[in-house]
Design a protein around this motif. Sequence first.
Motif, PDB file in Angstrom:
ATOM      1  N   LYS A 125      74.442   9.002  21.417  1.00 53.64           N
ATOM      2  CA  LYS A 125      73.691   8.294  22.461  1.00 53.64           C
ATOM      3  C   LYS A 125      72.741   7.234  21.905  1.00 53.64           C
ATOM      4  CE  LYS A 125      73.873  11.975  25.909  1.00 53.64           C
ATOM      5  NZ  LYS A 125      73.109  12.816  26.859  1.00 53.64           N
ATOM      6  N   TRP A 126      72.868   6.919  20.619  1.00 50.96           N
ATOM      7  CA  TRP A 126      72.019   5.891  20.022  1.00 50.96           C
ATOM      8  C   TRP A 126      72.642   4.519  20.277  1.00 50.96           C
ATOM      9  CZ3 TRP A 126      67.280   5.401  18.302  1.00 50.96           C
ATOM     10  CH2 TRP A 126      66.946   4.304  17.511  1.00 50.96           C
ATOM     11  N   SER A 127      71.860   3.569  20.812  1.00 53.15           N
ATOM     12  CA  SER A 127      72.425   2.275  21.231  1.00 53.15           C
ATOM     13  C   SER A 127      71.770   1.079  20.554  1.00 53.15           C
ATOM     14  CB  SER A 127      72.295   2.128  22.756  1.00 53.15           C
ATOM     15  OG  SER A 127      70.929   2.227  23.161  1.00 53.15           O
ATOM     16  N   LEU A 154      69.656  11.503  18.631  1.00 50.64           N
ATOM     17  CA  LEU A 154      70.477  10.672  19.516  1.00 50.64           C
ATOM     18  C   LEU A 154      71.768  10.237  18.840  1.00 50.64           C
ATOM     19  CD1 LEU A 154      67.680   8.511  21.181  1.00 50.64           C
ATOM     20  CD2 LEU A 154      68.996  10.370  22.245  1.00 50.64           C
ATOM     21  N   ARG A 155      71.682   9.926  17.546  1.00 47.96           N
ATOM     22  CA  ARG A 155      72.906   9.572  16.812  1.00 47.96           C
ATOM     23  C   ARG A 155      73.878  10.759  16.791  1.00 47.96           C
ATOM     24  NH1 ARG A 155      73.006   4.813  14.089  1.00 47.96           N
ATOM     25  NH2 ARG A 155      71.021   3.793  13.595  1.00 47.96           N
ATOM     26  N   ARG A 186      74.276  12.988  18.937  1.00 50.18           N
ATOM     27  CA  ARG A 186      74.877  13.171  20.259  1.00 50.18           C
ATOM     28  C   ARG A 186      75.649  11.938  20.732  1.00 50.18           C
ATOM     29  NH1 ARG A 186      71.128  15.630  24.725  1.00 50.18           N
ATOM     30  NH2 ARG A 186      73.217  15.917  25.577  1.00 50.18           N
TER      31      ARG A 186
END
Length: 212
Positions: free
Chosen positions: A148-150, A143-144, A146
Amino acid sequence: HAYSNAQLRLAKTMDKISVLADAGISFQDKKIFDVGCGDGSTLRHLQEIYQGVGYGIDISAQAVARAQQASDSDWLYFQVGDARALPFTSKTFDIVFSWGVVEHFSQDLLALSESLRVLRPGGVLVLIQPNISSCAVIQEWYLRARGKWSFGQHKKYTAARWKRELVRCGFSSVRSFTRPPYCDMPIVRFFDQALRSIFPRWGHYLYLIAQR
């Protein structure tokens, strides 16, 4: 079964409390402190079932406002506060919760020491932390990559590392166990459960129970 976000949060809370009760934690009529209480759902659920008194702090004023608005109990108290400088006198609480909080601090030892300070002798600290021995580590990396890590930066330690930190702060009788993630992480859940049959310490959630 399809859950709404609120239903899933409540289901997770209820399951975690059930897991801790099975692990021998007694909540009945206790004075409980939730560090990073969010919307207050954990303390509301505990108060409904086990009575007692609940105090919660969160660094977010918006979260505290939601907790105060949702609470209709005279035995629950919520306020803005920082885990590294707790606004309570020493030896106040029977149980301190810190679920997914201290791993976000560079001063995690200070936060743990503050939890020790506000616990009564014989009191219990319950940490639930992200475990380094989990496929969630791979998911986070993906996710990082891409963008998209929140969830920001957070530490993932082994159980042995957390135990050393807790003993260093003055806790004793530290025990730990792991659990897989919930249905909102289906791929990680599948692989964590499969690997757990080979590696008993494998699992997304690392539970640590430390006595003062």
